[in-house]
Motif scaffolding. Structure first.
Motif, PDB file in Angstrom:
ATOM      1  N   GLN A 189       0.852  -1.183   0.000  1.00  0.00           N
ATOM      2  CA  GLN A 189       0.000   0.000   0.000  1.00  0.00           C
ATOM      3  C   GLN A 189       0.886   1.230   0.000  1.00  0.00           C
ATOM      4  N   PHE A 190       0.510   2.209  -0.806  1.00  0.00           N
ATOM      5  CA  PHE A 190       1.356   3.372  -1.016  1.00  0.00           C
ATOM      6  C   PHE A 190       0.599   4.662  -0.719  1.00  0.00           C
ATOM      7  N   ASP A 191       1.357   5.689  -0.367  1.00  0.00           N
ATOM      8  CA  ASP A 191       0.836   7.045  -0.257  1.00  0.00           C
ATOM      9  C   ASP A 191       1.596   7.927  -1.230  1.00  0.00           C
ATOM     10  N   VAL A 192       0.938   8.980  -1.677  1.00  0.00           N
ATOM     11  CA  VAL A 192       1.622   9.954  -2.516  1.00  0.00           C
ATOM     12  C   VAL A 192       2.710  10.637  -1.694  1.00  0.00           C
ATOM     13  N   ASN A 193       3.886  10.760  -2.257  1.00  0.00           N
ATOM     14  CA  ASN A 193       5.021  11.368  -1.569  1.00  0.00           C
ATOM     15  C   ASN A 193       4.907  12.887  -1.613  1.00  0.00           C
ATOM     16  N   VAL A 194       4.564  13.470  -0.465  1.00  0.00           N
ATOM     17  CA  VAL A 194       4.478  14.930  -0.355  1.00  0.00           C
ATOM     18  C   VAL A 194       5.471  15.429   0.690  1.00  0.00           C
ATOM     19  N   GLY A 195       6.517  14.630   0.926  1.00  0.00           N
ATOM     20  CA  GLY A 195       7.520  15.026   1.899  1.00  0.00           C
ATOM     21  C   GLY A 195       7.149  14.744   3.329  1.00  0.00           C
ATOM     22  N   GLN A 196       6.177  13.852   3.547  1.00  0.00           N
ATOM     23  CA  GLN A 196       5.723  13.562   4.894  1.00  0.00           C
ATOM     24  C   GLN A 196       6.782  12.770   5.670  1.00  0.00           C
ATOM     25  N   GLU A 197       6.692  12.833   6.989  1.00  0.00           N
ATOM     26  CA  GLU A 197       7.613  12.095   7.842  1.00  0.00           C
ATOM     27  C   GLU A 197       7.281  10.613   7.796  1.00  0.00           C
ATOM     28  N   ILE A 198       8.295   9.783   7.628  1.00  0.00           N
ATOM     29  CA  ILE A 198       8.119   8.335   7.577  1.00  0.00           C
ATOM     30  C   ILE A 198       8.314   7.769   8.979  1.00  0.00           C
ATOM     31  N   THR A 199       7.280   7.163   9.532  1.00  0.00           N
ATOM     32  CA  THR A 199       7.323   6.663  10.905  1.00  0.00           C
ATOM     33  C   THR A 199       7.722   5.197  10.986  1.00  0.00           C
ATOM     34  N   GLN A 200       7.612   4.451   9.891  1.00  0.00           N
ATOM     35  CA  GLN A 200       7.988   3.035   9.904  1.00  0.00           C
ATOM     36  C   GLN A 200       8.746   2.718   8.629  1.00  0.00           C
ATOM     37  N   THR A 201       9.846   2.016   8.785  1.00  0.00           N
ATOM     38  CA  THR A 201      10.698   1.688   7.642  1.00  0.00           C
ATOM     39  C   THR A 201      10.321   0.316   7.094  1.00  0.00           C
ATOM     40  N   TRP A 202      10.022   0.283   5.810  1.00  0.00           N
ATOM     41  CA  TRP A 202       9.683  -0.965   5.135  1.00  0.00           C
ATOM     42  C   TRP A 202      10.821  -1.335   4.194  1.00  0.00           C
ATOM     43  N   PRO A 203      10.989  -2.620   3.909  1.00  0.00           N
ATOM     44  CA  PRO A 203      12.070  -3.014   2.987  1.00  0.00           C
ATOM     45  C   PRO A 203      11.812  -2.483   1.583  1.00  0.00           C
ATOM     46  N   GLU A 228      -4.659  12.849  -5.783  1.00  0.00           N
ATOM     47  CA  GLU A 228      -3.727  13.396  -4.802  1.00  0.00           C
ATOM     48  C   GLU A 228      -2.367  13.658  -5.437  1.00  0.00           C
ATOM     49  N   LEU A 229      -1.936  12.735  -6.319  1.00  0.00           N
ATOM     50  CA  LEU A 229      -0.664  12.933  -6.993  1.00  0.00           C
ATOM     51  C   LEU A 229      -0.689  14.176  -7.857  1.00  0.00           C
ATOM     52  N   GLU A 230      -1.782  14.395  -8.583  1.00  0.00           N
ATOM     53  CA  GLU A 230      -1.888  15.584  -9.413  1.00  0.00           C
ATOM     54  C   GLU A 230      -1.769  16.847  -8.554  1.00  0.00           C
ATOM     55  N   GLN A 231      -2.447  16.855  -7.400  1.00  0.00           N
ATOM     56  CA  GLN A 231      -2.415  18.030  -6.535  1.00  0.00           C
ATOM     57  C   GLN A 231      -1.015  18.261  -5.980  1.00  0.00           C
ATOM     58  N   ALA A 232      -0.346  17.165  -5.578  1.00  0.00           N
ATOM     59  CA  ALA A 232       1.009  17.303  -5.039  1.00  0.00           C
ATOM     60  C   ALA A 232       1.959  17.852  -6.088  1.00  0.00           C
ATOM     61  N   LEU A 233       1.845  17.365  -7.323  1.00  0.00           N
ATOM     62  CA  LEU A 233       2.707  17.861  -8.384  1.00  0.00           C
ATOM     63  C   LEU A 233       2.357  19.286  -8.759  1.00  0.00           C
ATOM     64  N   ALA A 234       1.078  19.627  -8.683  1.00  0.00           N
ATOM     65  CA  ALA A 234       0.656  20.986  -8.996  1.00  0.00           C
ATOM     66  C   ALA A 234       1.211  21.976  -7.975  1.00  0.00           C
ATOM     67  N   ASN A 235       1.332  21.533  -6.723  1.00  0.00           N
ATOM     68  CA  ASN A 235       1.890  22.411  -5.699  1.00  0.00           C
ATOM     69  C   ASN A 235       3.347  22.754  -5.988  1.00  0.00           C
ATOM     70  N   GLU A 236       4.063  21.790  -6.598  1.00  0.00           N
ATOM     71  CA  GLU A 236       5.458  22.035  -6.931  1.00  0.00           C
ATOM     72  C   GLU A 236       5.614  22.660  -8.319  1.00  0.00           C
ATOM     73  N   ASN A 256       7.621   9.155  -6.423  1.00  0.00           N
ATOM     74  CA  ASN A 256       6.346   9.845  -6.256  1.00  0.00           C
ATOM     75  C   ASN A 256       5.495   9.192  -5.171  1.00  0.00           C
ATOM     76  N   TYR A 257       5.911   8.007  -4.711  1.00  0.00           N
ATOM     77  CA  TYR A 257       5.132   7.263  -3.729  1.00  0.00           C
ATOM     78  C   TYR A 257       6.034   6.816  -2.582  1.00  0.00           C
ATOM     79  N   VAL A 258       5.447   6.710  -1.417  1.00  0.00           N
ATOM     80  CA  VAL A 258       6.136   6.126  -0.268  1.00  0.00           C
ATOM     81  C   VAL A 258       5.325   4.927   0.204  1.00  0.00           C
ATOM     82  N   THR A 259       6.032   3.930   0.703  1.00  0.00           N
ATOM     83  CA  THR A 259       5.370   2.700   1.140  1.00  0.00           C
ATOM     84  C   THR A 259       4.698   2.915   2.494  1.00  0.00           C
ATOM     85  N   ARG A 260       3.410   2.640   2.550  1.00  0.00           N
ATOM     86  CA  ARG A 260       2.671   2.739   3.802  1.00  0.00           C
ATOM     87  C   ARG A 260       2.675   1.412   4.556  1.00  0.00           C
TER      88      ARG A 260
END
Length: 305
Positions: A189-203, A228-236, A256-260
């Protein structure tokens, strides 16, 4: 079969099994069969459904100290309609016609048309149920051998996130006294990468060994994640705002994605031929049927890549 599984399962896993059983009803109960003392190497038709539970992922804390890998002796399931050879009957420069060359009665590891599947009804019931998502449903034919000579079959399905899909991994089918299924599947499962803090490290998720970068001409923004990806890219990129997003000009990259979360399903299961078998898991479930196929095939097994 379902009732036997219920007796063996921990109480917290009962809703998973009962939910699938309620959807498929008697379809998952293996037909009665005489005792089977020996399963032989040979040609078989395999059909498999992989289902994710949409409402269960938050109820478990999945370990992150897992290892994800693809075996070196892999084969891929191929689309027979994509296999073509040039037409050499005409030597002129304009002779560009191609023709399919796959004989599905003789060639291994080619996807069969939906009309030759046996579990379509079960898959349709699951697709109509909002609690489940069918990530993979395909059928193919292959020679099943002993474990030493068996091949790992690449499996992937579900929504695409950059270079990965929600479902990836492999399975292996072999034969001794009974058929044996080994699963090496993971649901990511993935989240759009918007620079959020990663609380758990996955392989790191390994790239599929048959992965090829594809164009993004068919990218749509219908899903919530893509929006969400479109909005994140639009912000940049302010020029992408005001509805000027060009789907053909921007492909999602891996970062563009981080592992949830990653949920790993590694099991071994003995099976009987022609019976429908169900592998229970709180989040990821497998339904599989392996049936002897009287092929006249002479083509050897594909070699490892």
């Amino acid at each position: 079969m379902v009732y036997q599984l219920i007796k063996l399962l921990p109480i917290k896993h009962l809703p998973t099994l009962l939910g699938i059983a309620a959807v498929l009803t008697s379809a998952l109960v293996a037909p009665s069969a005489q005792a089977q003392t020996k399963t032989h190497e040979g040609w078989y038709q395999v059909e498999m459904i992989v289902v994710a539970r949409k409402d269960d992922t938050g109820q478990e804390h999945w370990p992150s100290n897992i290892k994800l890998r693809y075996p070196g002796d892999w084969v891929e399931l191929k689309d027979p309609n994509a296999t073509e050879v040039p037409n050499t009957t005409n030597n002129s420069a304009s002779a560009t016609a191609t023709a399919p060359v796959v004989d599905l009665t003789k060639e291994a590891f080619y996807l069969l048309p939906a009309s030759e599947r046996q579990l379509n009804t079960q898959a349709q019931k699951l697709q109509r149920n909002p609690r489940f998502e069918v990530l993979f449903h395909n059928a193919w034919r292959q020679v099943i051998t002993n474990k030493k000579e068996s091949k790992a079959i690449l499996i992937n399905g579900g929504q695409t996130f950059g270079q990965h899909q929600a479902l990836e991994g492999s399975i292996r089918l072999s034969v001794a006294t009974y058929l044996e299924l080994q699963t090496n599947l993971w649901l990511a499962q993935f989240d759009v990468n918007v620079g959020q803090e990663i609380t758990q490290t996955w392989p790191e998720i390994p790239l599929r060994p048959n992965y090829t970068a594809a164009t993004i001409n068919n990218l749509s923004l219908d899903s919530e994640v893509e929006a969400e990806l479109e909005q994140a890219l639009a912000n940049e990129n302010p020029q992408w705002s005001n509805g000027n997003f060009d789907a053909n000009a921007a492909a999602p990259e891996a970062n563009n994605y981080v592992t949830r979360q990653i949920i790993l399903l590694q099991q071994e299961r003995d099976m009987r031929t022609s019976e429908v078998h169900y592998i229970d898991h709180p989040a990821l479930n497998v339904i599989i049927q392996v049936t002897p196929y009287p092929s006249v095939a002479t083509t050897p097994l594909p070699t490892a890549q």
